[in-house]
Design a protein around this motif. Structure first.
Motif, mmCIF file in Angstrom:
data_model
loop_
_atom_site.group_PDB
_atom_site.id
_atom_site.type_symbol
_atom_site.label_atom_id
_atom_site.label_comp_id
_atom_site.label_asym_id
_atom_site.label_seq_id
_atom_site.Cartn_x
_atom_site.Cartn_y
_atom_site.Cartn_z
ATOM 1 N N TYR A 1 0.846 -1.197 0.000
ATOM 2 C CA TYR A 1 0.000 0.000 0.000
ATOM 3 C C TYR A 1 0.879 1.245 0.000
ATOM 4 O O TYR A 1 1.868 1.284 0.728
ATOM 5 N N PRO A 2 0.517 2.295 -0.772
ATOM 6 C CA PRO A 2 -0.522 2.339 -1.791
ATOM 7 C C PRO A 2 -0.019 1.718 -3.095
ATOM 8 O O PRO A 2 1.082 2.037 -3.550
ATOM 9 N N GLY A 3 -0.814 0.847 -3.700
ATOM 10 C CA GLY A 3 -0.318 0.005 -4.783
ATOM 11 C C GLY A 3 -0.529 0.517 -6.184
ATOM 12 O O GLY A 3 -0.016 -0.070 -7.137
ATOM 13 N N GLY A 4 -1.282 1.615 -6.346
ATOM 14 C CA GLY A 4 -1.548 2.118 -7.676
ATOM 15 C C GLY A 4 -0.288 2.455 -8.460
ATOM 16 O O GLY A 4 -0.213 2.231 -9.673
ATOM 17 N N LYS A 5 0.715 2.967 -7.767
ATOM 18 C CA LYS A 5 1.952 3.351 -8.464
ATOM 19 C C LYS A 5 2.680 2.126 -9.016
ATOM 20 O O LYS A 5 3.328 2.202 -10.065
ATOM 21 N N PHE A 6 2.555 0.980 -8.341
ATOM 22 C CA PHE A 6 3.193 -0.241 -8.840
ATOM 23 C C PHE A 6 2.497 -0.733 -10.104
ATOM 24 O O PHE A 6 3.150 -1.211 -11.042
ATOM 25 N N ILE A 7 1.171 -0.626 -10.136
ATOM 26 C CA ILE A 7 0.433 -1.011 -11.344
ATOM 27 C C ILE A 7 0.875 -0.135 -12.519
ATOM 28 O O ILE A 7 1.087 -0.622 -13.636
ATOM 29 N N ASP A 8 1.033 1.141 -12.269
ATOM 30 C CA ASP A 8 1.444 2.074 -13.319
ATOM 31 C C ASP A 8 2.854 1.763 -13.827
ATOM 32 O O ASP A 8 3.087 1.617 -15.031
ATOM 33 N N VAL A 9 3.795 1.634 -12.901
ATOM 34 C CA VAL A 9 5.195 1.423 -13.283
ATOM 35 C C VAL A 9 5.394 0.074 -13.967
ATOM 36 O O VAL A 9 6.030 -0.028 -15.028
ATOM 37 N N ILE A 10 4.852 -0.985 -13.382
ATOM 38 C CA ILE A 10 5.023 -2.325 -13.950
ATOM 39 C C ILE A 10 4.297 -2.435 -15.292
ATOM 40 O O ILE A 10 4.781 -3.068 -16.238
ATOM 41 N N GLY A 11 3.138 -1.792 -15.403
ATOM 42 C CA GLY A 11 2.378 -1.842 -16.643
ATOM 43 C C GLY A 11 3.089 -1.206 -17.819
ATOM 44 O O GLY A 11 2.802 -1.540 -18.983
ATOM 45 N N GLN A 12 4.025 -0.304 -17.551
ATOM 46 C CA GLN A 12 4.759 0.348 -18.629
ATOM 47 C C GLN A 12 5.674 -0.624 -19.381
ATOM 48 O O GLN A 12 6.179 -0.291 -20.458
ATOM 49 N N ARG A 13 5.858 -1.809 -18.835
ATOM 50 C CA ARG A 13 6.726 -2.802 -19.466
ATOM 51 C C ARG A 13 6.019 -3.611 -20.558
ATOM 52 O O ARG A 13 6.676 -4.398 -21.254
ATOM 53 N N ALA A 14 4.698 -3.427 -20.710
ATOM 54 C CA ALA A 14 3.955 -4.305 -21.622
ATOM 55 C C ALA A 14 2.922 -3.534 -22.437
ATOM 56 O O ALA A 14 2.585 -2.383 -22.136
#
Length: 366
Positions: free
Chosen positions: A176-189
């Motif tokens: 937490y807060p996890g939204g930033k991880f979704i954003d950063v990791i999602g940039q790889r795909a």
């Protein structure tokens, strides 16, 4: 020079700032992320106690940094809502005490309007504008005729976009807060646009609903249990490195990218619809604000949408997306400059209740 103190305690950030004539003089913030991360979300009682503990020393630090005293403050602006009631009451009581002790004007501020005013600290906002507020608790569009004139166009019917990000991150067992991880990791795909449904877009209204996509994420992970980390990463542990060692980074990246696209495109559809609805109002800019406005995909999609309508896209810098004292101070300053204030009977307004326009006219002493 008129000096305004802003106090923000609507959720889990204790923040203060001093603004003079639209310019930020100094600011301080005490975050509670580490405390709430243990529970995977904000604990209201804990948030209230932390606000109470840090407000006074935070004020002392702010005044020292600005080289001013309490006697130099003309206006005390405070977030009155919406937010967690206990947290709001702590900040409001502190602000009232300062106003009573110093004689400064008290100005209660609508936390949501303040977010959409924040970019003006660093750039000009051309009015009328369409505003998109996208945060953990709210997703709304406004026709903004001036910094004091906001008309809701569309609102959240249930869960906000930020809540959807938080739920998805919690389902993945991200910290937490996890939204930033979704954003950063999602940039790889590259997103798979068929993985998740775009929520509540097959209609002709301007409102938002993200409860359905929350359920879709939970069901998807239930069908693919390897997409849930076996344990939440410890503080300081690199989430991407953890996923890579488990051999699931690429798959996680596609899921995060797909979820990110799903939310951003749902926002695009509704904001595009709102821009068309207010076209005759002479709107000249699109203002995007709130914590989720830090999301890179949403920033790009909204910039492209504004350009397609021939509008300027106004995005706050990342530090002004999250809750902060500067936005409260600026919004309060604009209210005071327009000749309005509150008395000590100012009430806190929790989430779910409309914030009234109950200001009183400032009567200058002769």
């Amino acid at each position: 020079m008129s000096l305004t103190l802003g106090i923000e305690t609507s959720c889990d950030e204790t923040a203060m700032a001093l603004v003079a004539d639209g310019r930020l003089v100094a600011e301080r913030i005490a975050t509670q992320i580490d405390a709430h991360a243990l529970f995977g979300g904000v604990v209201p009682e804990l948030a209230s106690r932390e606000h109470l503990r840090v407000l006074a020393p935070l004020l002392d630090d702010l005044l020292a940094a600005a080289g001013v005293g309490l006697e130099d403050i003309d206006n005390i602006a405070v977030a009155r809502g919406p937010g967690l009631l206990g947290s709001l009451l702590v900040g409001l009581s502190f602000a009232k005490g300062l106003a009573l002790a110093t004689g400064a004007r008290l100005v209660g501020v609508n936390h949501l309007w303040a977010h959409l005013t924040a970019p003006a600290l660093e750039m000009d906002i051309s009015y009328p504008a369409l505003g998109l507020l996208v945060s953990g608790g709210h997703t709304q569009t406004y026709l903004i005729r001036s910094p004091l004139d906001f008309e809701v166009q569309g609102r959240t019917l249930d869960d906000a976009a930020g809540e959807a990000f938080d739920k998805a991150a919690k389902t993945f067992n991200f910290p937490y807060p996890g939204g930033k991880f979704i954003d950063v990791i999602g940039q790889r795909a590259t997103p798979d646009k068929s993985m998740f449904p775009r929520p509540y877009v097959n209609n002709d209204n301007l409102d938002f609903s993200f409860s359905g996509v929350k359920t879709a994420v939970v069901n998807y992970v239930a069908a693919h249990p390897h997409l849930r980390l076996p344990h939440m990463p410890e503080a300081g542990q690199d989430v991407e490195d953890l996923l890579a060692k488990a051999g699931v980074l690429d798959e996680f990246a596609e899921v995060c990218a797909s979820f990110n696209w799903c939310i951003a495109d749902a926002l695009r559809i509704k904001v595009d619809r709102a821009l068309t609805a207010v076209k005759e109002q002479g709107v000249t800019s699109l203002v995007v604000a709130g914590g989720v406005a830090a999301n890179s995909v949403i920033r790009r999609v909204m910039t492209e949408l504004a350009e397609s309508h021939g509008l300027t896209c106004v995005l706050p810098p990342l530090r002004l997306c999250t809750d902060n004292g500067a936005m409260i101070a600026l919004a309060g300053e604009k209210v005071a400059q327009a000749g309005w204030k509150h008395d000590l009977d100012l009430e806190a307004i929790p989430r779910g209740r409309a914030i009234p326009w109950d200001y009183q006219r400032i009567v200058e002493e002769v």
